[in-house]
Design a protein around this motif. Structure first.
Motif, PDB file in Angstrom:
ATOM      1  N   ASN A 325       0.829  -1.194   0.000  1.00 48.70           N
ATOM      2  CA  ASN A 325       0.000   0.000   0.000  1.00 48.70           C
ATOM      3  C   ASN A 325       0.873   1.257   0.000  1.00 48.70           C
ATOM      4  O   ASN A 325       1.640   1.499   0.925  1.00 48.70           O
ATOM      5  CB  ASN A 325      -0.911   0.002   1.234  1.00 48.70           C
ATOM      6  N   GLU A 326       0.768   2.035  -1.061  1.00 48.40           N
ATOM      7  CA  GLU A 326       1.494   3.299  -1.140  1.00 48.40           C
ATOM      8  C   GLU A 326       0.871   4.319  -0.180  1.00 48.40           C
ATOM      9  O   GLU A 326      -0.260   4.142   0.282  1.00 48.40           O
ATOM     10  CB  GLU A 326       1.443   3.849  -2.566  1.00 48.40           C
ATOM     11  N   VAL A 327       1.599   5.386   0.108  1.00 52.27           N
ATOM     12  CA  VAL A 327       1.049   6.465   0.923  1.00 52.27           C
ATOM     13  C   VAL A 327      -0.215   6.991   0.246  1.00 52.27           C
ATOM     14  O   VAL A 327      -0.198   7.341  -0.937  1.00 52.27           O
ATOM     15  CB  VAL A 327       2.078   7.594   1.094  1.00 52.27           C
ATOM     16  N   GLY A 328      -1.321   6.985   0.984  1.00 53.30           N
ATOM     17  CA  GLY A 328      -2.594   7.414   0.420  1.00 53.30           C
ATOM     18  C   GLY A 328      -3.319   6.340  -0.365  1.00 53.30           C
ATOM     19  O   GLY A 328      -4.375   6.605  -0.939  1.00 53.30           O
ATOM     20  N   GLY A 329      -2.788   5.105  -0.388  1.00 52.50           N
ATOM     21  CA  GLY A 329      -3.383   4.038  -1.185  1.00 52.50           C
ATOM     22  C   GLY A 329      -4.592   3.403  -0.526  1.00 52.50           C
ATOM     23  O   GLY A 329      -4.944   3.681   0.623  1.00 52.50           O
ATOM     24  N   ASP A 330      -5.233   2.500  -1.294  1.00 56.81           N
ATOM     25  CA  ASP A 330      -6.473   1.879  -0.815  1.00 56.81           C
ATOM     26  C   ASP A 330      -6.349   0.378  -0.597  1.00 56.81           C
ATOM     27  O   ASP A 330      -7.362  -0.327  -0.515  1.00 56.81           O
ATOM     28  CB  ASP A 330      -7.614   2.150  -1.800  1.00 56.81           C
ATOM     29  N   LEU A 331      -5.119  -0.131  -0.468  1.00 57.20           N
ATOM     30  CA  LEU A 331      -4.941  -1.560  -0.192  1.00 57.20           C
ATOM     31  C   LEU A 331      -5.031  -1.802   1.314  1.00 57.20           C
ATOM     32  O   LEU A 331      -4.108  -2.288   1.975  1.00 57.20           O
ATOM     33  CB  LEU A 331      -3.600  -2.049  -0.752  1.00 57.20           C
ATOM     34  N   ILE A 332      -6.168  -1.433   1.868  1.00 56.26           N
ATOM     35  CA  ILE A 332      -6.440  -1.548   3.294  1.00 56.26           C
ATOM     36  C   ILE A 332      -7.945  -1.625   3.466  1.00 56.26           C
ATOM     37  O   ILE A 332      -8.704  -1.057   2.671  1.00 56.26           O
ATOM     38  CB  ILE A 332      -5.847  -0.345   4.071  1.00 56.26           C
ATOM     39  N   GLY A 333      -8.399  -2.372   4.469  1.00 55.19           N
ATOM     40  CA  GLY A 333      -9.827  -2.496   4.718  1.00 55.19           C
ATOM     41  C   GLY A 333     -10.088  -2.967   6.130  1.00 55.19           C
ATOM     42  O   GLY A 333      -9.225  -3.561   6.786  1.00 55.19           O
ATOM     43  N   ASN A 334     -11.294  -2.679   6.609  1.00 56.22           N
ATOM     44  CA  ASN A 334     -11.682  -3.038   7.966  1.00 56.22           C
ATOM     45  C   ASN A 334     -12.924  -3.918   7.916  1.00 56.22           C
ATOM     46  O   ASN A 334     -13.871  -3.631   7.177  1.00 56.22           O
ATOM     47  CB  ASN A 334     -11.982  -1.769   8.772  1.00 56.22           C
ATOM     48  N   ALA A 335     -12.896  -5.034   8.649  1.00 57.23           N
ATOM     49  CA  ALA A 335     -14.023  -5.963   8.619  1.00 57.23           C
ATOM     50  C   ALA A 335     -14.256  -6.556   9.994  1.00 57.23           C
ATOM     51  O   ALA A 335     -13.405  -6.469  10.900  1.00 57.23           O
ATOM     52  CB  ALA A 335     -13.778  -7.071   7.591  1.00 57.23           C
ATOM     53  N   ARG A 336     -15.423  -7.181  10.152  1.00 60.48           N
ATOM     54  CA  ARG A 336     -15.765  -7.897  11.385  1.00 60.48           C
ATOM     55  C   ARG A 336     -15.518  -9.382  11.126  1.00 60.48           C
ATOM     56  O   ARG A 336     -16.191 -10.008  10.303  1.00 60.48           O
ATOM     57  CB  ARG A 336     -17.231  -7.624  11.742  1.00 60.48           C
ATOM     58  N   TRP A 337     -14.549  -9.921  11.840  1.00 61.19           N
ATOM     59  CA  TRP A 337     -14.100 -11.289  11.597  1.00 61.19           C
ATOM     60  C   TRP A 337     -14.585 -12.215  12.704  1.00 61.19           C
ATOM     61  O   TRP A 337     -14.631 -11.829  13.885  1.00 61.19           O
ATOM     62  CB  TRP A 337     -12.568 -11.346  11.548  1.00 61.19           C
ATOM     63  N   LEU A 338     -14.901 -13.454  12.336  1.00 59.77           N
ATOM     64  CA  LEU A 338     -15.302 -14.491  13.267  1.00 59.77           C
ATOM     65  C   LEU A 338     -14.315 -15.640  13.159  1.00 59.77           C
ATOM     66  O   LEU A 338     -14.023 -16.114  12.050  1.00 59.77           O
ATOM     67  CB  LEU A 338     -16.711 -14.995  12.943  1.00 59.77           C
ATOM     68  N   GLY A 339     -13.780 -16.095  14.298  1.00 54.42           N
ATOM     69  CA  GLY A 339     -12.829 -17.191  14.212  1.00 54.42           C
ATOM     70  C   GLY A 339     -12.381 -17.708  15.555  1.00 54.42           C
ATOM     71  O   GLY A 339     -12.824 -17.245  16.624  1.00 54.42           O
ATOM     72  N   VAL A 340     -11.489 -18.668  15.507  1.00 45.54           N
ATOM     73  CA  VAL A 340     -10.912 -19.302  16.695  1.00 45.54           C
ATOM     74  C   VAL A 340      -9.583 -18.637  17.006  1.00 45.54           C
ATOM     75  O   VAL A 340      -8.748 -18.466  16.101  1.00 45.54           O
ATOM     76  CB  VAL A 340     -10.721 -20.816  16.454  1.00 45.54           C
ATOM     77  N   PRO A 341      -9.339 -18.245  18.247  1.00 40.88           N
ATOM     78  CA  PRO A 341      -8.039 -17.642  18.584  1.00 40.88           C
ATOM     79  C   PRO A 341      -6.893 -18.604  18.305  1.00 40.88           C
ATOM     80  O   PRO A 341      -6.896 -19.759  18.754  1.00 40.88           O
ATOM     81  CB  PRO A 341      -8.171 -17.355  20.084  1.00 40.88           C
TER      82      PRO A 341
END
Length: 553
Positions: A325-341
């Motif tokens: 991800n470059e400075v100011g880029g969009d290769l990033i995202g936020n999600a709600r994840w379900l899983g086993v620790p």
């Protein structure tokens, strides 16, 4: 045969080879198709600067660009082979054989390959060679002599020697009547209009091209469609995710500012970035999926998908970022994840002393190396099965993937994971490390201006400047904005879910007319401010302040 026809013959032969290989690959697996197998070899072998250039230019469409580019290059080489075959047939056939061998080698060297993976390249290469022969020396050759020209020596044929010339000259033909002679003074008596031989051969050639190219297209698209029908979409739809033993905390009011052009706090699945090395998305049946936790452990573990679903699960909001991800880029995202620790599984496996690296291995052989200490330090590192309330999308790792807050994806976010192997950084280098990337990749503090957009034209007056900032597993303490190199002004931070997610921010700007430059910087919870100096993404993530130039009228 002209060069144009010879080149077209070569391209058609290549199309037949690739198209016919697709339905064969339905039975041997899509990764065994020649174009995909060779493309995967290119992904592994291409120099890192070129790979980063492709990601910077094409973003999440880098794989499409690679396949299109590979196809164009293949067409150019095939055209050259066609020209060579018109001069020396064996040269063209040898070239096709070489490409067939390359396809076989590429398919057989992929992780989990077996002897059957060679079939698509062998079948496609064989039919491609037959096609080239048919155009150059067989029934579709454009220089085959037609009956209308049977008495004409072929170009380059030796003329009759004087010793074979008849001793008695043939008697001259009677001259045609004047009226006919006037109309056709150069034609012999008894002449009738005939279709030129070259025109007939051209029609035969083009009919052959159309028929074979059409067949190749039908076979190729048909094979691709059949492969899709053999995918795991139905299996994914049948998965019933368990309720989390520990649900994600409710989002605080105002966490999403809901401003135009500002990235939403939760990234929809269909918009979540995808960067990986898989040219075709692995289709992993949850009924046959297994996870092995092995290596330097005292208690090796093997789990089925049902075993994993039966374990207590937690749900967390986590922001993931790509090291590319470059400075100011969009290769990033936020999600709600379900899983086993992952921590609980490692505790059961009991890593041995010195096993400081956990190697996540994908079904396609890709590997990432995660520090064992990070996976056991209490952060919500998960073997995730759900994303934003539904089973993982196939392209994001279904049925199971790793999610680790605070680390770039290349060292942690193994999709389609089938193994966790305990080893050490001294003993094993994961996929990206020999290619020049750092062995450990903690995410750097970063911020981005989403609105106004770069080169935007604005109206003078109050304007809301807004964006996102992140410092996963540390949290963001402060975001500041400045205009035209002036003093830094503190922005307002929206509430956020945890230190493992990004945060939205906003700042009210009374904009005057003219050209202006906006800059943003963030400071994490430890007091470290992101540096101004611009650095490229390699070897461990970009740095610098995101800068946007706008015009106010």
């Amino acid at each position: 045969m002209s060069r144009g026809r010879a080149a077209l013959a070569g391209v058609t032969a290549a199309a037949v080879a690739i198209g016919v290989a697709e339905p064969v690959a339905v039975f041997t697996g899509p990764r065994s198709a020649p174009l995909i197998a060779v493309g995967g070899l290119v992904v592994d072998a291409v120099p890192e600067p070129l790979k980063q250039f492709a990601i910077a230019v094409f973003g999440t469409y880098d794989k499409v660009a690679l396949l299109v580019g590979t196809s164009v290059l293949l067409a150019a080489i095939a055209a050259l082979l066609g020209v060579l075959a018109a001069r020396r047939l064996w040269l063209g056939l040898a070239g096709i054989a070489a490409f067939g061998a390359l396809g076989v080698a590429a398919a057989l060297t992929r992780a989990g390959a077996d002897a059957y993976d060679a079939l698509p390249s062998l079948v496609g290469g064989g039919l491609g060679a037959v096609t080239l022969w048919a155009f150059v020396a067989g029934p579709l050759a454009s220089d085959v002599t037609s009956p209308a020209s049977a008495g004409t020596p072929a170009p380059g044929a030796p003329s009759a020697s004087p010793s074979h010339t008849p001793s008695r000259a043939p008697s001259p033909s009677p001259a045609p009547p004047p009226s006919i002679a006037a109309l056709a003074p150069d034609e012999p008596a008894g002449w009738e209009p005939q279709e030129p031989a070259d025109h007939e051969s051209r029609r035969r050639f083009l009919r052959g091209v159309g028929l074979l190219a059409g067949t190749a297209a039908v076979a190729g698209f048909g094979g691709h469609w059949l492969a899709g029908q053999r995918g795991v979409s139905a299996a994914r739809q049948a998965v019933k995710l368990p309720a989390p033993a520990t649900p994600a905390p409710p989002l605080p009011a105002g966490a999403d500012l809901s401003l135009p052009r500002l990235a939403p706090f939760v990234t929809p699945n269909r918009e979540f970035y995808r960067i990986d090395t898989a040219l075709v998305v692995p289709q992993v049946d949850p009924a046959t999926w297994r996870l092995r936790i092995h290596g330097r452990v005292r208690n090796p573990i093997e789990l089925s998908f049902d075993d994993l679903l039966a374990r207590p699960m937690i749900e967390r909001y986590v922001t993931l970022a790509c090291v590319s991800n470059e400075v100011g880029g969009d290769l990033i995202g936020n999600a709600r994840w379900l899983g086993v620790p992952i921590r609980e599984l490692l505790d059961e496996a009991q890593p041995e002393d010195g096993a400081d690296q956990v190697v996540g291995r994908s079904v396609d052989g890709w590997t990432c190396g995660t520090p064992t200490a990070v996976l056991r330090d209490g952060r919500d590192a998960l073997l995730a099965v759900g994303m934003n309330g539904e089973p993982l999308p196939v392209e994001h790792g279904f049925p199971v993937r790793m999610v680790v807050p605070g680390l770039y994806g290349y060292v942690s976010a193994c999709k389609w994971v089938t193994e966790l192997e305990l080893t050490s950084f001294a003993d094993f280098d994961a996929y990206w490390v020999p290619r020049g990337w750092s062995a450990q990749g903690p995410i750097k503090t970063q911020s981005r201006i989403d609105t106004p957009r770069a080169r935007g034209r604005l109206t003078a007056g109050p304007i809301t400047v807004a964006g996102v900032a992140w410092a996963q597993h540390r949290g963001v303490r402060r975001v500041e904005v400045r205009v035209d190199g002036g003093p830094w002004q503190e922005a307002t931070l929206a509430p956020t879910a945890s230190v493992d997610t990004w945060v939205q921010w906003s700042w009210r700007w009374d904009a005057g007319p003219g050209e202006h430059t906006l800059q943003v910087r963030a400071t994490d919870a430890g007091g470290e401010t992101q540096p101004e100096r611009r650095r490229p993404v390699a070897p461990d993530g970009a740095t610098g302040w995101h800068t946007v130039k706008v015009t106010v009228g």
